[in-house]
Design an enzyme around this catalytic site. Structure first.
Site, mmCIF file in Angstrom:
data_model
loop_
_atom_site.group_PDB
_atom_site.id
_atom_site.type_symbol
_atom_site.label_atom_id
_atom_site.label_comp_id
_atom_site.label_asym_id
_atom_site.label_seq_id
_atom_site.Cartn_x
_atom_site.Cartn_y
_atom_site.Cartn_z
ATOM 1 N N LYS A 93 0.832 -1.201 0.000
ATOM 2 C CA LYS A 93 0.000 0.000 0.000
ATOM 3 C C LYS A 93 0.871 1.258 0.000
ATOM 4 C CE LYS A 93 -3.940 1.766 2.762
ATOM 5 N NZ LYS A 93 -4.767 1.431 3.957
ATOM 6 N N SER A 145 -9.574 1.411 3.343
ATOM 7 C CA SER A 145 -8.757 2.273 2.496
ATOM 8 C C SER A 145 -7.731 1.513 1.656
ATOM 9 C CB SER A 145 -8.018 3.303 3.371
ATOM 10 O OG SER A 145 -7.082 2.671 4.239
ATOM 11 N N THR A 148 -6.901 0.778 10.349
ATOM 12 C CA THR A 148 -7.194 1.480 11.587
ATOM 13 C C THR A 148 -8.556 1.037 12.106
ATOM 14 O OG1 THR A 148 -5.913 3.381 10.785
ATOM 15 C CG2 THR A 148 -7.354 3.752 12.683
ATOM 16 N N GLY A 175 -11.149 -1.247 9.791
ATOM 17 C CA GLY A 175 -11.800 -1.852 8.637
ATOM 18 C C GLY A 175 -11.043 -1.798 7.332
ATOM 19 N N SER A 176 -9.874 -1.192 7.293
ATOM 20 C CA SER A 176 -9.242 -0.911 6.005
ATOM 21 C C SER A 176 -8.495 -2.086 5.380
ATOM 22 C CB SER A 176 -8.292 0.279 6.132
ATOM 23 O OG SER A 176 -9.036 1.463 6.305
#
Length: 562
Positions: free
Chosen positions: A118, A199, A220, A222-223
């Site tokens: 990422k 994200s 943080t 759900g990402s």
């Protein structure tokens, strides 16, 4: 280098081979997966062990793998926008690792295998680490993030950086998952215009389409879980502190974690084994309760569910917050029967008593806002080169307001506004009162309370409803594919109005939740479920690359006259 210049890079990397001709030659999914009777794994299905076997036997090389993955990325990136940058050194790194393998030097199972990461996980190389913002374009870090260093130590090839929801979805109330100023709008591959979730949007789309063995995401709240959920993936959200966050663009030191997003549980386990461990740069890793990282791959045991007590916090499956999730519930209930058949005892209604109070309070927002004020400034202070002179949240906000490509004010900065208006950071007594309430409601009145009160080994939920409570106490979750929305599902738009949030064929998953540092247990449970259902294989993307590893090897052999 942003992806706009990747075409020039690909032309260099593939030397005289015509990538366009290679792509054009594939009018449909490539069925020619063998050379002289030796089968090649289709890359959308290839596992770690498939790739290890091919590398060990000389069927293909790491250079072949890098070349094939770059070709696949190039083929679909103009449509899906999932990769921000390619590593211009990827081919030379692959060649070096091939040479080492030929000499009997192998650094581990991931030796010579490409991984995408990422675009908020820093690398001290030719690639940027921008979190999707021009505010960090051109900025440099003094060394690799611990995560990147661990991947390199394991012999993995960092193939490139994936797009993300800008600033890991911590900027705007009115924006879209998977959008960043640097790379535009990532789109999911299971329905045209699909919301990829965030994200770790680009990581989810990339891994699902076989653009690398796996990808890394950050979470943080759900990402990792959410983009894994809608992209038909296994995602491991580790305990906060199992993987270092050093030189990862932060939101919250109390909640941020880095984990793998892969097509199988075992692939995710291989990657987690490579990145987990203590770091002198991240004091949260000192809480790891073991000196040797567990063998997460060995935890992939078909019988792991036998004798386990699994709880269902049914009150979290709250369709009043998202009625479009209704089709997930019957599939989840059927999954409970799979757990029972595998030897687990399922205890329903092991509800979280802190659920209502947590929803009514603002504790979690305050924790994130105060952490962000402190933690972003700390990250920015570590930069060895900071060309836009951003040193605080206020500086980043001012840059965003003044730089047109950041799409302000259409995409607001209200999240940052709230953090700045809070008036204190995470050293304030006011912060600690909110953090304490957060962890009390999500822990003793949530995850840890349910585990203890019902004598449970783990908890299970549809992934749609699983991230929040574990996020607040930093406990682990593993999500596995469970199903997809049926053909007659009504298409609904996201709040920003530019993506399809619910649509036919969009995948969804099931999550296994446990106590801190219980990844070994959860991986076993997830694997036992996965192997009994193999749901991922039943859900097909509407778009996928056609270039295969066998094509690249054939082209190389034809060129050399072998």
């Amino acid at each position: 280098m942003v992806f706009g210049s990747v075409r020039r890079l690909v032309a260099v990397l593939l030397v005289s081979q015509s990538l366009n001709a290679l792509v054009a030659a594939q009018s449909c999914w490539n069925q020619n997966t063998a050379i002289n009777g030796a089968p090649f794994p289709p890359l959308i299905e290839a596992t770690t062990e498939d790739l290890i076997r091919g590398l060990e036997t000389g069927l293909f090389t790491s250079v072949d793998l890098v070349t094939a993955y770059i070709a696949r990325i190039t083929e679909v990136n103009d449509t899906l926008h999932m990769v921000t940058q390619l590593n211009p050194d990827a081919l030379s790194i692959a060649a070096k690792l091939d040479s080492q393998r030929a000499k009997g030097i192998v650094h581990g199972p991931l030796h010579g295998i490409p991984i995408l990461i990422k675009n908020n996980i820093a690398t001290a190389d030719a690639m940027d680490n921008t979190a999707g913002s021009y505010a960090l374009a051109g900025a440099k870090v003094p060394r690799d993030s611990t995560i990147a260093a661990n991947l390199r130590k394991a012999g993995a090839i960092i193939l490139g950086k994936t797009n993300l929801s800008q600033w890991a979805n911590y900027r705007s109330f009115n924006t879209s998952n998977g959008w960043s100023a640097i790379a535009g709008q990532t789109v999911g591959a299971y329905y045209p215009g699909q919301d990829p979730s965030g994200s770790s949007s680009g990581s989810g789309v990339s891994s699902s389409l076989g653009l690398a063995l796996a990808a890394l995401g950050t979470e943080t709240d759900g990402s990792i879980l959410s983009p894994s959920d809608v992209n038909n993936l296994v995602g491991i959200k580790p305990t906060v502190g199992l993987t270092s966050r050093y030189l990862v663009v932060p939101i919250s030191e109390h909640q941020d974690t880095v984990g793998p997003m892969a097509r199988t549980v075992k692939d995710a386990a291989y990657v987690l084994s490579a990145i987990a461990g203590k770091s002198s740069y991240d004091n949260y890793t000192s809480a790891i309760p073991f000196d040797t990282i567990p063998d997460y791959v060995a935890a992939c045991n078909f019988s792991a569910l036998r004798g386990k007590r699994i709880g269902v916090p049914r009150n979290l499956i709250d369709l009043s917050f998202d009625s479009t999730a209704a089709p997930i519930v019957p599939a989840f209930n059927a999954a409970l029967d799979v757990l029972r058949a595998a030897g687990a005892t399922v205890i329903d209604n092991t509800n979280f008593t802190g659920y209502d109070a947590l929803n009514e309070g603002n504790y979690s927002n305050i924790v994130l806002e105060a952490d962000f004020i402190s933690d972003l400034a700390k990250y920015l202070s570590e930069l060895s080169y900071n060309p836009n002179h951003v040193y605080s949240v206020a500086d980043v906000r001012n840059f965003t307001h003044s730089f047109p490509l950041e799409d302000w004010p259409e995409r607001d900065t209200l999240v940052w506004d709230g953090a700045l208006e809070l008036g204190y950071n995470n050293t304030s007594p006011e912060f600690w009162s909110n953090y304490t309430m957060n962890t009390y409601l999500a822990g003793p009145l949530g995850v840890t309370g349910a585990l203890a009160n019902y004598s449970l080994d783990a908890l299970v939920l549809p992934t749609e409803f699983s991230p929040n409570f574990p996020a607040l106490i930093g406990s682990p979750v593993v999500t596995v594919p469970l199903g997809a929305f049926p053909p007659k599902t009504a298409v609904t738009l996201n709040g920003f109005g530019n993506l399809n949030a619910t649509a036919p064929n969009v995948p969804f998953g099931i999550s296994f939740m446990g106590p801190h540092f219980s990844e070994e247990l959860l991986i076993g449970l997830a694997y036992a479920f996965e192997q009994r259902t193999l749901v991922r294989n039943t859900i097909t993307p509407y778009i996928q690359p056609t270039v295969e590893l066998v094509d690249v090897v054939n082209a190389r052999l034809n060129k050399t006259g072998v």
